[in-house]
Design a protein around this motif. Structure first.
Motif, mmCIF file in Angstrom:
data_model
loop_
_atom_site.group_PDB
_atom_site.id
_atom_site.type_symbol
_atom_site.label_atom_id
_atom_site.label_comp_id
_atom_site.label_asym_id
_atom_site.label_seq_id
_atom_site.Cartn_x
_atom_site.Cartn_y
_atom_site.Cartn_z
ATOM 1 N N LYS A 31 -44.930 -0.028 -14.182
ATOM 2 C CA LYS A 31 -45.025 -0.986 -13.073
ATOM 3 C C LYS A 31 -43.661 -1.232 -12.446
ATOM 4 O O LYS A 31 -43.556 -1.400 -11.225
ATOM 5 N N PHE A 32 -42.610 -1.267 -13.269
ATOM 6 C CA PHE A 32 -41.254 -1.412 -12.728
ATOM 7 C C PHE A 32 -40.945 -0.231 -11.815
ATOM 8 O O PHE A 32 -40.423 -0.406 -10.707
ATOM 9 N N LEU A 33 -41.265 0.963 -12.259
ATOM 10 C CA LEU A 33 -40.954 2.159 -11.480
ATOM 11 C C LEU A 33 -41.759 2.235 -10.188
ATOM 12 O O LEU A 33 -41.251 2.722 -9.174
ATOM 13 N N ASP A 34 -43.008 1.739 -10.210
ATOM 14 C CA ASP A 34 -43.786 1.791 -8.962
ATOM 15 C C ASP A 34 -43.702 0.488 -8.166
ATOM 16 O O ASP A 34 -44.364 0.312 -7.157
ATOM 17 N N ARG A 35 -42.835 -0.433 -8.653
ATOM 18 C CA ARG A 35 -42.479 -1.660 -7.935
ATOM 19 C C ARG A 35 -43.637 -2.638 -7.760
ATOM 20 O O ARG A 35 -43.648 -3.425 -6.831
ATOM 21 N N THR A 36 -44.612 -2.600 -8.675
ATOM 22 C CA THR A 36 -45.723 -3.557 -8.599
ATOM 23 C C THR A 36 -45.493 -4.782 -9.478
ATOM 24 O O THR A 36 -46.184 -5.795 -9.316
ATOM 25 N N ASP A 37 -44.551 -4.713 -10.410
ATOM 26 C CA ASP A 37 -44.165 -5.848 -11.253
ATOM 27 C C ASP A 37 -42.816 -5.498 -11.870
ATOM 28 O O ASP A 37 -42.624 -4.363 -12.302
ATOM 29 N N LEU A 38 -41.901 -6.457 -11.866
ATOM 30 C CA LEU A 38 -40.571 -6.180 -12.403
ATOM 31 C C LEU A 38 -40.314 -7.041 -13.631
ATOM 32 O O LEU A 38 -39.635 -8.064 -13.561
ATOM 33 N N GLN A 39 -40.903 -6.648 -14.767
ATOM 34 C CA GLN A 39 -40.598 -7.354 -16.009
ATOM 35 C C GLN A 39 -39.153 -7.079 -16.368
ATOM 36 O O GLN A 39 -38.641 -5.969 -16.168
ATOM 37 N N LEU A 40 -38.483 -8.104 -16.886
ATOM 38 C CA LEU A 40 -37.094 -7.961 -17.326
ATOM 39 C C LEU A 40 -36.967 -8.540 -18.724
ATOM 40 O O LEU A 40 -37.452 -9.638 -18.999
ATOM 41 N N LEU A 41 -36.317 -7.791 -19.604
ATOM 42 C CA LEU A 41 -36.092 -8.247 -20.970
ATOM 43 C C LEU A 41 -34.704 -8.862 -21.061
ATOM 44 O O LEU A 41 -33.767 -8.409 -20.402
ATOM 45 N N LEU A 42 -34.591 -9.880 -21.890
ATOM 46 C CA LEU A 42 -33.347 -10.627 -22.034
ATOM 47 C C LEU A 42 -32.741 -10.328 -23.400
ATOM 48 O O LEU A 42 -33.355 -10.620 -24.428
ATOM 49 N N PHE A 43 -31.552 -9.758 -23.396
ATOM 50 C CA PHE A 43 -30.863 -9.407 -24.636
ATOM 51 C C PHE A 43 -29.557 -10.193 -24.737
ATOM 52 O O PHE A 43 -28.818 -10.305 -23.757
ATOM 53 N N HIS A 44 -29.279 -10.695 -25.934
ATOM 54 C CA HIS A 44 -28.009 -11.371 -26.185
ATOM 55 C C HIS A 44 -26.910 -10.313 -26.169
ATOM 56 O O HIS A 44 -26.993 -9.307 -26.886
ATOM 57 N N LYS A 45 -25.892 -10.505 -25.343
ATOM 58 C CA LYS A 45 -24.845 -9.476 -25.194
ATOM 59 C C LYS A 45 -24.071 -9.246 -26.483
ATOM 60 O O LYS A 45 -23.691 -8.117 -26.776
ATOM 61 N N GLU A 46 -23.812 -10.283 -27.271
ATOM 62 C CA GLU A 46 -23.007 -10.117 -28.486
ATOM 63 C C GLU A 46 -23.788 -9.487 -29.626
ATOM 64 O O GLU A 46 -23.288 -8.628 -30.338
ATOM 65 N N THR A 47 -25.052 -9.908 -29.803
ATOM 66 C CA THR A 47 -25.824 -9.432 -30.961
ATOM 67 C C THR A 47 -26.760 -8.278 -30.619
ATOM 68 O O THR A 47 -27.214 -7.570 -31.511
ATOM 69 N N GLY A 48 -27.092 -8.116 -29.337
ATOM 70 C CA GLY A 48 -28.052 -7.092 -28.936
ATOM 71 C C GLY A 48 -29.498 -7.488 -29.193
ATOM 72 O O GLY A 48 -30.421 -6.712 -28.916
ATOM 73 N N GLN A 49 -29.719 -8.693 -29.725
ATOM 74 C CA GLN A 49 -31.072 -9.132 -30.064
ATOM 75 C C GLN A 49 -31.853 -9.531 -28.811
ATOM 76 O O GLN A 49 -31.317 -10.179 -27.913
ATOM 77 N N LEU A 50 -33.122 -9.139 -28.759
ATOM 78 C CA LEU A 50 -34.002 -9.556 -27.675
ATOM 79 C C LEU A 50 -34.288 -11.045 -27.850
ATOM 80 O O LEU A 50 -34.731 -11.462 -28.918
ATOM 81 N N ILE A 51 -33.999 -11.835 -26.808
ATOM 82 C CA ILE A 51 -34.201 -13.278 -26.936
ATOM 83 C C ILE A 51 -35.306 -13.810 -26.042
ATOM 84 O O ILE A 51 -35.604 -15.004 -26.082
#
Length: 194
Positions: free
Chosen positions: A72-92
């Motif tokens: 969906k991101f590639l075809d521009r129908t929905d732009l989900q974004l994941l949030l990662f902590h820059k220091e730990t790399g953990q998905l928050i």
């Protein structure tokens, strides 16, 4: 160059950007396990607000969701974004731009945060960064945040982020428990808030 009139599939949209503490990026194949871990940790906090949190997903179900989100991101129908902590790399958490009207340049943003990172300002930081991304990269004219009127934490993020409460749609949707809920609509509009 203005994006007006350009077919969204032809747009070059950055796959990632940063805020002070976060790497915010499009989903990639293989992100399902990290998303699954964050959802499982946070399921009790998510369940009242997110219909998809009624059942605990398997890792495979989370990966299927991520792969669909990638497409969906590639075809521009929905732009989900994941949030990662820059220091730990953990998905928050997760956010994104949804319910897009490319002609009007109108987008909705939503969000959830991993329980162990709640109450530390990460979602407000992400909303500010995603709003700036929408304004500068996508030429947004309108950005909305919609939430259940009982979800005080979500409404507080909208208010802290400078969104204006435009109204409340009464008995507009069914809540996760099946009861009717009121939906608060917050927005930022070009020429008014930015």
């Amino acid at each position: 160059m203005s994006l007006s009139g350009l077919n969204p599939i032809l747009m070059t949209i950055p796959e990632s950007f940063e805020s002070a503490r976060l790497l915010i990026r499009a989903p990639l194949f293989g992100d399902g396990a990290a998303v699954n871990e964050a959802v499982i940790e946070s399921i009790e906090e998510l369940r009242p607000w997110m219909p998809w949190a009624n059942n605990i997903p398997t890792i495979e179900e989370s990966e299927i969701h991520i792969r669909n989100s990638r497409l969906k991101f590639l075809d521009r129908t929905d732009l989900q974004l994941l949030l990662f902590h820059k220091e730990t790399g953990q998905l928050i958490g997760s956010s994104g731009l949804h319910r897009m009207d490319w002609q009007a340049r109108s987008f909705e943003t939503g969000y959830w945060v991993r329980t162990s990172y709640a109450g530390q300002g990460y979602i407000s930081e992400a909303v500010e960064a995603i709003t700036n991304f929408a304004i500068h990269q996508l030429e947004a004219n309108r950005i909305e945040i919609r939430c259940d009127s009982r979800n005080k934490k979500s409404a507080a993020v909208a208010e802290r982020s400078g969104f204006t409460l435009e109204g409340i749609l009464r008995s507009e949707k069914c809540a996760t428990d099946g009861s009717l809920r009121d939906t608060m609509i917050f927005a930022k509009v070009r020429g008014v808030e930015y």
